[in-house]
Design an enzyme around this catalytic site. Structure first.
Site, PDB file in Angstrom:
ATOM      1  N   SER A 107       0.877  -1.185   0.000  1.00 44.74           N
ATOM      2  CA  SER A 107       0.000   0.000   0.000  1.00 44.74           C
ATOM      3  C   SER A 107       0.905   1.223   0.000  1.00 44.74           C
ATOM      4  O   SER A 107       1.558   1.507   1.002  1.00 44.74           O
ATOM      5  CB  SER A 107      -0.860   0.036   1.259  1.00 44.74           C
ATOM      6  OG  SER A 107      -1.528  -1.179   1.441  1.00 44.74           O
TER       7      SER A 107
ATOM      8  N   LYS B  55      -7.304   1.685  -2.190  1.00 45.97           N
ATOM      9  CA  LYS B  55      -6.808   1.259  -0.872  1.00 45.97           C
ATOM     10  C   LYS B  55      -6.886   2.417   0.139  1.00 45.97           C
ATOM     11  O   LYS B  55      -7.203   2.209   1.312  1.00 45.97           O
ATOM     12  CB  LYS B  55      -5.372   0.750  -1.011  1.00 45.97           C
ATOM     13  CG  LYS B  55      -4.684   0.376   0.282  1.00 45.97           C
ATOM     14  CD  LYS B  55      -5.263  -0.849   0.968  1.00 45.97           C
ATOM     15  CE  LYS B  55      -4.563  -1.099   2.301  1.00 45.97           C
ATOM     16  NZ  LYS B  55      -5.073  -2.247   3.036  1.00 45.97           N
TER      17      LYS B  55
ATOM     18  N   LYS C  90       0.930   5.686   8.120  1.00 45.04           N
ATOM     19  CA  LYS C  90       1.478   5.846   6.765  1.00 45.04           C
ATOM     20  C   LYS C  90       0.350   5.940   5.734  1.00 45.04           C
ATOM     21  O   LYS C  90       0.362   6.822   4.872  1.00 45.04           O
ATOM     22  CB  LYS C  90       2.406   4.639   6.496  1.00 45.04           C
ATOM     23  CG  LYS C  90       2.951   4.478   5.123  1.00 45.04           C
ATOM     24  CD  LYS C  90       2.179   3.522   4.234  1.00 45.04           C
ATOM     25  CE  LYS C  90       2.077   2.107   4.704  1.00 45.04           C
ATOM     26  NZ  LYS C  90       1.380   1.214   3.786  1.00 45.04           N
TER      27      LYS C  90
HETATM   28  P1  NAD Z   1       6.037  -5.893   7.253  1.00 44.19           P
HETATM   29  O1  NAD Z   1       6.819  -4.744   7.780  1.00 44.19           O
HETATM   30  O2  NAD Z   1       5.665  -7.015   8.167  1.00 44.19           O
HETATM   31  O3  NAD Z   1       6.806  -6.542   6.002  1.00 44.19           O
HETATM   32  C1  NAD Z   1       7.568  -5.837   5.075  1.00 44.19           C
HETATM   33  C2  NAD Z   1       8.753  -6.686   4.653  1.00 44.19           C
HETATM   34  O4  NAD Z   1       9.506  -5.980   3.669  1.00 44.19           O
HETATM   35  C3  NAD Z   1       9.731  -6.979   5.811  1.00 44.19           C
HETATM   36  O5  NAD Z   1       9.969  -8.377   5.889  1.00 44.19           O
HETATM   37  C4  NAD Z   1      10.992  -6.202   5.424  1.00 44.19           C
HETATM   38  O6  NAD Z   1      12.182  -6.828   5.847  1.00 44.19           O
HETATM   39  C5  NAD Z   1      10.893  -6.189   3.914  1.00 44.19           C
HETATM   40  N1  NAD Z   1      11.645  -5.119   3.268  1.00 44.19           N
HETATM   41  C6  NAD Z   1      11.686  -3.795   3.594  1.00 44.19           C
HETATM   42  N2  NAD Z   1      12.461  -3.108   2.727  1.00 44.19           N
HETATM   43  C7  NAD Z   1      12.919  -4.016   1.826  1.00 44.19           C
HETATM   44  C8  NAD Z   1      13.739  -3.923   0.673  1.00 44.19           C
HETATM   45  N3  NAD Z   1      14.243  -2.760   0.271  1.00 44.19           N
HETATM   46  N4  NAD Z   1      13.994  -5.055  -0.023  1.00 44.19           N
HETATM   47  C9  NAD Z   1      13.463  -6.248   0.362  1.00 44.19           C
HETATM   48  N5  NAD Z   1      12.680  -6.407   1.450  1.00 44.19           N
HETATM   49  C10 NAD Z   1      12.409  -5.304   2.172  1.00 44.19           C
HETATM   50  O7  NAD Z   1       4.733  -5.258   6.601  1.00 44.19           O
HETATM   51  P2  NAD Z   1       3.354  -6.005   6.242  1.00 44.19           P
HETATM   52  O8  NAD Z   1       2.438  -5.915   7.401  1.00 44.19           O
HETATM   53  O9  NAD Z   1       3.640  -7.313   5.603  1.00 44.19           O
HETATM   54  O10 NAD Z   1       2.774  -4.973   5.147  1.00 44.19           O
HETATM   55  C11 NAD Z   1       3.255  -4.913   3.808  1.00 44.19           C
HETATM   56  C12 NAD Z   1       2.356  -3.974   3.018  1.00 44.19           C
HETATM   57  O11 NAD Z   1       1.020  -4.490   3.021  1.00 44.19           O
HETATM   58  C13 NAD Z   1       2.287  -2.556   3.609  1.00 44.19           C
HETATM   59  O12 NAD Z   1       2.220  -1.620   2.582  1.00 44.19           O
HETATM   60  C14 NAD Z   1       1.003  -2.583   4.413  1.00 44.19           C
HETATM   61  O13 NAD Z   1       0.435  -1.284   4.541  1.00 44.19           O
HETATM   62  C15 NAD Z   1       0.144  -3.514   3.551  1.00 44.19           C
HETATM   63  N6  NAD Z   1      -0.917  -4.219   4.267  1.00 44.19           N
HETATM   64  C16 NAD Z   1      -0.687  -4.794   5.476  1.00 44.19           C
HETATM   65  C17 NAD Z   1      -1.731  -5.449   6.143  1.00 44.19           C
HETATM   66  C18 NAD Z   1      -1.530  -6.064   7.513  1.00 44.19           C
HETATM   67  O14 NAD Z   1      -2.527  -6.404   8.159  1.00 44.19           O
HETATM   68  N7  NAD Z   1      -0.306  -6.251   7.986  1.00 44.19           N
HETATM   69  C19 NAD Z   1      -2.992  -5.524   5.566  1.00 44.19           C
HETATM   70  C20 NAD Z   1      -3.191  -4.980   4.301  1.00 44.19           C
HETATM   71  C21 NAD Z   1      -2.149  -4.330   3.654  1.00 44.19           C
END
Ligand code: NAD
Length: 296
Positions: A96, A171, A239
């Site tokens: 997102s 979103k 965010k």
């Molecule tokens: P998270 O922080 O758990 O996971 C993100 C991952 O990206 C981490 O494992 C991190 O190490 C990795 N990362 C960061 N920078 C990187 C890079 N440059 N190269 C490779 N890997 C990298 O976040 P999440 O909860 O999985 O959310 C991911 C996305 O999905 C976000 O945009 C969030 O807003 C969206 N989202 C999350 C949820 C939720 O419930 N957690 C629900 C819907 C949408």
């Protein structure tokens, strides 16, 4: 079957990637953290050394990263997708992020003959595990048709909403509605609890009526248990609301309620709760009213 790359194996990306493996797709994975990569390799994925390395071995590249800077870093930065990607590939960004960033990244990829779709999701970790996320997609119809079966492995509904950037606009609308719902739930349940009515009974009584919602059913049981383990962290919702407020300013649309919930979330962040689940918004009201909404 096309080779799929998956970059970003966090709370959401890890179960989404696992579901692709279970569906029989071959997967090349990368994350800056080692642990989830090891878990995916144990489940049958191939490990890549960088995002560039992922792109050089695959035709469809999925990213699931926190926000615009991380997606830019992984796609356009040093060792990024753009330096390894082959012409004709499709990048599906399921993070997102700011819709303007989606357009910017898409423009850079187009120079390499690579199509980008922005395909953020809603549903959180439980639906990521079940493979029943709501996926909202922006980008060309033809590329959408090509990746739809892959998205359907991760999503219960997969909807194309328009051109690039429109997935993330959708979103933002989703995140405004979710944030306001959680805040309304917190405000109402603190009132009921303070009045001496069991919050569990209030929840049971109203969940089948007009106030019932997916948000209420997802978050109220956790609040009653005092469980604010993420899930979806408050800092990630901040965010999203920041992106929503920025976009609204550009468009000139009013966002009174979003601004207020943003202030509540910022107060929680200042109170050390940025890493709590967004269901923890209730704690803002609990602290002021000096009462907790919990099961007896
Ligand atoms: P998270 O922080 O758990 O996971 C993100 C991952 O990206 C981490 O494992 C991190 O190490 C990795 N990362 C960061 N920078 C990187 C890079 N440059 N190269 C490779 N890997 C990298 O976040 P999440 O909860 O999985 O959310 C991911 C996305 O999905 C976000 O945009 C969030 O807003 C969206 N989202 C999350 C949820 C939720 O419930 N957690 C629900 C819907 C949408």
């Amino acid at each position: 079957m096309k080779n799929i790359g998956f970059i970003g194996l966090g709370i959401m990306g890890k179960p989404m990637a696992k579901n692709l493996l279970k569906a029989g797709y071959s997967l090349v994975v990368y994350d800056i953290f080692e642990n989830p990569v090891k878990e995916l390799v144990a489940a049958g994925a191939k490990k890549a050394a960088s995002s560039r390395d992922v792109a050089s071995q695959t035709e469809i590249i999925i990213t699931m990263l926190p926000n615009s800077p991380e997606v830019k870093e992984a796609v356009l930065g040093e060792g990024g997708v753009i330096f390894g990607v082959r012409p004709g590939s499709i990048l599906v960004d399921m993070s997102s992020i700011n819709p303007l960033s989606s357009k910017e990244i898409s423009g850079k990829l187009a120079e390499k003959n690579v199509i980008m779709l922005d395909a953020p999701v809603s549903g959180g970790e439980p639906k990521a595990i079940e493979g029943t996320l709501a996926v909202m997609v922006g980008g060309p119809q033809e590329a959408f048709n090509e990746v739809k079966p892959i998205l359907e492995v991760m999503g219960g509904s997969v909807t194309r909403v328009g051109e690039i950037g429109s997935g993330n606009i959708t979103k933002l609308a989703n995140q405004i509605i979710v944030a306001l719902n959680i805040a309304a739930m917190g405000e109402a349940m603190v009132l009921a609890t303070k009045a001496g009515v069991e919050p569990e009974n209030v929840y049971k009584a109203i969940r089948g009526g007009l106030a019932g919602s997916a948000v209420l059913d997802a978050k109220m049981p956790l609040v009653l248990d005092g469980n604010f383990k993420p899930g979806f962290r408050i800092e990630l919702h901040i965010k999203d609301l920041m992106n929503a407020l920025d976009t609204a300013k550009e468009l000139g649309t009013p966002t009174f309620l979003t601004s207020q919930v943003m202030e509540i979330m910022q107060a929680l962040k200042a109170d050390g709760k940025a890493k709590d689940d967004h269901g923890g918004i209730v704690q803002f009201y609990e602290k002021l009213a000096k009462i907790e909404v919990r099961k007896k």
